[in-house]
Scaffold this motif. Structure first.
Motif, PDB file in Angstrom:
ATOM      1  N   VAL A  18       0.972  -1.062   0.046  1.00 31.85           N
ATOM      2  CA  VAL A  18      -0.011  -0.079  -0.103  1.00 31.85           C
ATOM      3  C   VAL A  18       0.769   1.196  -0.008  1.00 31.85           C
ATOM      4  CG1 VAL A  18      -1.337   1.265   1.366  1.00 31.85           C
ATOM      5  CG2 VAL A  18      -1.846  -1.239   1.337  1.00 31.85           C
ATOM      6  N   LEU A  19       0.374   2.223  -0.867  1.00 32.39           N
ATOM      7  CA  LEU A  19       1.308   3.670  -1.005  1.00 32.39           C
ATOM      8  C   LEU A  19       0.269   4.789  -1.007  1.00 32.39           C
ATOM      9  CD1 LEU A  19       3.638   5.279  -1.097  1.00 32.39           C
ATOM     10  CD2 LEU A  19       3.723   4.706  -3.640  1.00 32.39           C
ATOM     11  N   ARG A  20       0.346   5.680  -0.098  1.00 30.92           N
ATOM     12  CA  ARG A  20      -0.522   6.742  -0.078  1.00 30.92           C
ATOM     13  C   ARG A  20      -0.056   8.031   0.116  1.00 30.92           C
ATOM     14  NH1 ARG A  20      -4.087   4.350   4.660  1.00 30.92           N
ATOM     15  NH2 ARG A  20      -4.757   2.357   3.752  1.00 30.92           N
ATOM     16  N   TYR A  21      -0.168   9.005  -0.491  1.00 28.12           N
ATOM     17  CA  TYR A  21       0.302  10.336  -0.438  1.00 28.12           C
ATOM     18  C   TYR A  21      -0.659  11.399   0.272  1.00 28.12           C
ATOM     19  CZ  TYR A  21       3.646   9.514  -4.422  1.00 28.12           C
ATOM     20  OH  TYR A  21       4.654   9.067  -5.301  1.00 28.12           O
ATOM     21  N   ARG A  22      -0.262  11.802   1.796  1.00 22.89           N
ATOM     22  CA  ARG A  22      -1.320  12.598   2.307  1.00 22.89           C
ATOM     23  C   ARG A  22      -2.643  11.835   2.569  1.00 22.89           C
ATOM     24  NH1 ARG A  22       1.707  16.555   5.023  1.00 22.89           N
ATOM     25  NH2 ARG A  22       2.932  17.702   3.689  1.00 22.89           N
ATOM     26  N   GLY A  23      -2.656  10.604   2.455  1.00 25.23           N
ATOM     27  CA  GLY A  23      -3.851   9.554   2.579  1.00 25.23           C
ATOM     28  C   GLY A  23      -4.584   9.187   1.285  1.00 25.23           C
ATOM     29  N   TYR A  24      -4.097   9.781   0.166  1.00 28.82           N
ATOM     30  CA  TYR A  24      -4.680   9.521  -1.179  1.00 28.82           C
ATOM     31  C   TYR A  24      -4.010   8.189  -1.710  1.00 28.82           C
ATOM     32  CZ  TYR A  24      -7.297  13.822  -0.683  1.00 28.82           C
ATOM     33  OH  TYR A  24      -8.030  14.853  -0.352  1.00 28.82           O
ATOM     34  N   SER A  25      -4.640   7.471  -2.205  1.00 33.30           N
ATOM     35  CA  SER A  25      -4.105   6.013  -2.678  1.00 33.30           C
ATOM     36  C   SER A  25      -3.406   6.265  -4.101  1.00 33.30           C
ATOM     37  CB  SER A  25      -4.863   4.981  -2.814  1.00 33.30           C
ATOM     38  OG  SER A  25      -5.730   5.158  -4.104  1.00 33.30           O
ATOM     39  N   ILE A  26      -2.135   5.669  -4.220  1.00 32.14           N
ATOM     40  CA  ILE A  26      -1.176   5.951  -5.506  1.00 32.14           C
ATOM     41  C   ILE A  26      -1.937   5.696  -6.464  1.00 32.14           C
ATOM     42  CG2 ILE A  26      -0.028   3.847  -5.512  1.00 32.14           C
ATOM     43  CD1 ILE A  26       1.356   7.208  -6.165  1.00 32.14           C
ATOM     44  N   GLU A  27      -2.846   4.588  -6.390  1.00 33.18           N
ATOM     45  CA  GLU A  27      -3.715   4.094  -7.725  1.00 33.18           C
ATOM     46  C   GLU A  27      -4.821   5.268  -7.949  1.00 33.18           C
ATOM     47  OE1 GLU A  27      -3.286   2.531  -4.909  1.00 33.18           O
ATOM     48  OE2 GLU A  27      -2.149   0.586  -5.721  1.00 33.18           O
ATOM     49  N   ASP A  28      -5.239   5.913  -7.137  1.00 29.92           N
ATOM     50  CA  ASP A  28      -6.167   7.077  -7.516  1.00 29.92           C
ATOM     51  C   ASP A  28      -5.485   8.150  -8.250  1.00 29.92           C
ATOM     52  OD1 ASP A  28      -8.936   6.854  -4.701  1.00 29.92           O
ATOM     53  OD2 ASP A  28      -8.687   5.904  -6.780  1.00 29.92           O
TER      54      ASP A  28
END
Ligand code: SDX
Length: 392
Positions: free
Chosen positions: A30-40
């Protein structure tokens, strides 16, 4: 996934830190920037928006992103005297060495000390480095090819400018292929930050002594250059080309990678944190398939990469050690298809990673983190009496 991490009381000296920028879970991929998923973000956002999100903590409104782009444009001119520094490099210099030097040299032309606690000061410093770093990064390519240096075109968007700065000829603007532009924008998003990796920790460490932003980013460029880190994307392509030259026998190289007596490692495989698939590798692999199909590129290297991946994912040695393809495994293939030369692959990584480096430097300074001072376990000699020369 949101469990709080308890830091040991000594964390202030150990180089580890608290951060609100990027969350990754190596077991779950799992990878998220500031809570948003990298996929999105890779699917629905763009690089400049993601840079704003990573640095300032929120996805920008239309007004904010337009202001950010325009404020960057105020700082895209690089002092002409910098050309004297570039002229001093030999043509065979590696672009990452030139970039590290030029980034630090920007301090000389922008000596103002950044007061990280002053929002206005910090915002101006962010716009300045976002503008100037992109320009000097592309100048490394122009330099090693003996081409004239290009200037940022303030009438064009940020990532379009990357392509103009790199490939524009004196005869007129570079014709941007939307497929290439979209792929590069996505690749920059995927590289934007990755919590406390080697180069980001370096930026935080150097910045913790209150060294300047340009000097800290320059240190990050140097750390990223290494083939175990960002330099792996170039090393992957060199490895695949070597396998191709050697008859395309991926099995032979898999065996080499498992041989303890052979220093060879499968570049683009393994990760300090991901003990599952690197989520970025999944996205890049899909983009590579799409881009090569859309551009009509039939690259035999891609087939070798897929054979290697298929074999490794079934191989007991790799499975037992949780060795999966990482972000660098496919990025080189897509860069090659987009016409980016191999020696520029790690510079591409640096351009994408810049917002993460800046965000982490800003966070460390705003949080008034103490100077980084990791401790050690001493394993040397106990106290011993001095030896005169005739006793040695
Ligand atoms: C990046 O940290 C980040 O977030 C980095 C990054 C980012 O976005 O900033 O994600 C970007 O740097 C990705 C990694 C790019 N590097 C490479 O692809 C280089 C090849 N990979 C290896 O050098 C290695 O996997 C590392 C450096 C990435 C990770 O090393 P680790 O976690 O320290 O693994 P290890 O050295 O402890 O290895 C564990 C075992 C060892 O075998 P044993 O001693 O247990 O028998 O796995 C073996 C290693 O020999 N191993 C490999 C291997 N990687 C590890 N064997 C063959 N090929 C490999 N690639």
């Amino acid at each position: 996934l949101t469990g709080a991490i308890t830091l040991d009381p000594g964390y202030k000296n150990s180089g580890s830190c608290k951060s609100a920028i990027t969350f990754l879970d190596g077991e779950e991929g799992v990878l998220r920037y500031r809570g948003y998923s990298i996929e999105d973000l890779a699917e629905k956002s763009n690089f400049l928006e993601v840079a704003y999100l990573v640095i300032f903590g929120e996805l920008p409104t239309q007004t904010q992103i337009e202001k950010f782009e325009n404020d960057i444009r105020k700082h895209t001119l690089v002092n002409e005297e910098m050309k004297g520094i570039i002229d001093g490099f030999p043509k065979h210099a590696h672009p990452m060495g030139i970039l590290a030097s030029l980034t630090c040299a920007l301090t000389a032309f922008n000596p103002k000390v950044v007061n990280a606690e002053c929002e206005k000061d910090m915002y101006e410093a962010v716009c300045k480095i976002m503008g100037k770093f992109l320009v000097v990064a592309t100048w490394t390519y122009r330099k090693i090819n003996g081409y004239p240096l290009n200037y940022y075109d303030n009438t064009m968007p940020y990532v379009d400018n990357f392509l103009q700065l790199m490939f524009k000829l004196p005869t007129g603007p570079y014709k941007v292929n939307p497929v290439v532009l979209n792929a590069i924008d996505k690749l920059f998003i995927l590289h934007a930050d990755h919590e406390q990796n080697c180069s980001t920790s370096t930026v935080r460490m150097v910045g913790s002594s209150h060294a300047g932003l340009f000097a800290s980013i320059s240190a990050g460029v140097s750390a990223l250059w290494g083939p175990l880190h960002g330099g792996a994307n170039q090393a992957v392509l060199e490895m695949l080309e070597e396998i191709q030259k050697d008859g395309g026998d991926a099995n032979k190289y898999l065996a080499k990678a498992k041989d303890k007596n052979d220093p060879f490692r499968l570049m683009g495989f393994g990760h300090r944190v991901y003990k599952n698939f690197d989520p970025r590798a999944r996205i890049i692999k899909k983009a590579a398939d799409e881009v090569l199909a859309e551009l009509g590129v039939d690259d035999p290297i891609l087939k070798i990469a897929k054979d290697l991946e298929e074999m490794a994912l079934k191989d007991e040695y790799f499975v037992a050690r949780n060795l999966y393809p990482n972000v660098d495994f496919y990025s080189g293939i897509i860069y090659r298809a987009l016409g980016i030369p191999t020696e520029m692959f790690t510079v591409m990584f640096a351009i994408g990673r810049l917002p993460g480096w800046v965000a982490q430097w800003k966070e460390m300074r705003v949080n008034k983190e103490p100077i980084g001072r990791p401790r050690q376990v001493y394993v040397g000699e106990p106290l011993r009496p001095f030896k005169e020369m005739n006793e040695r």
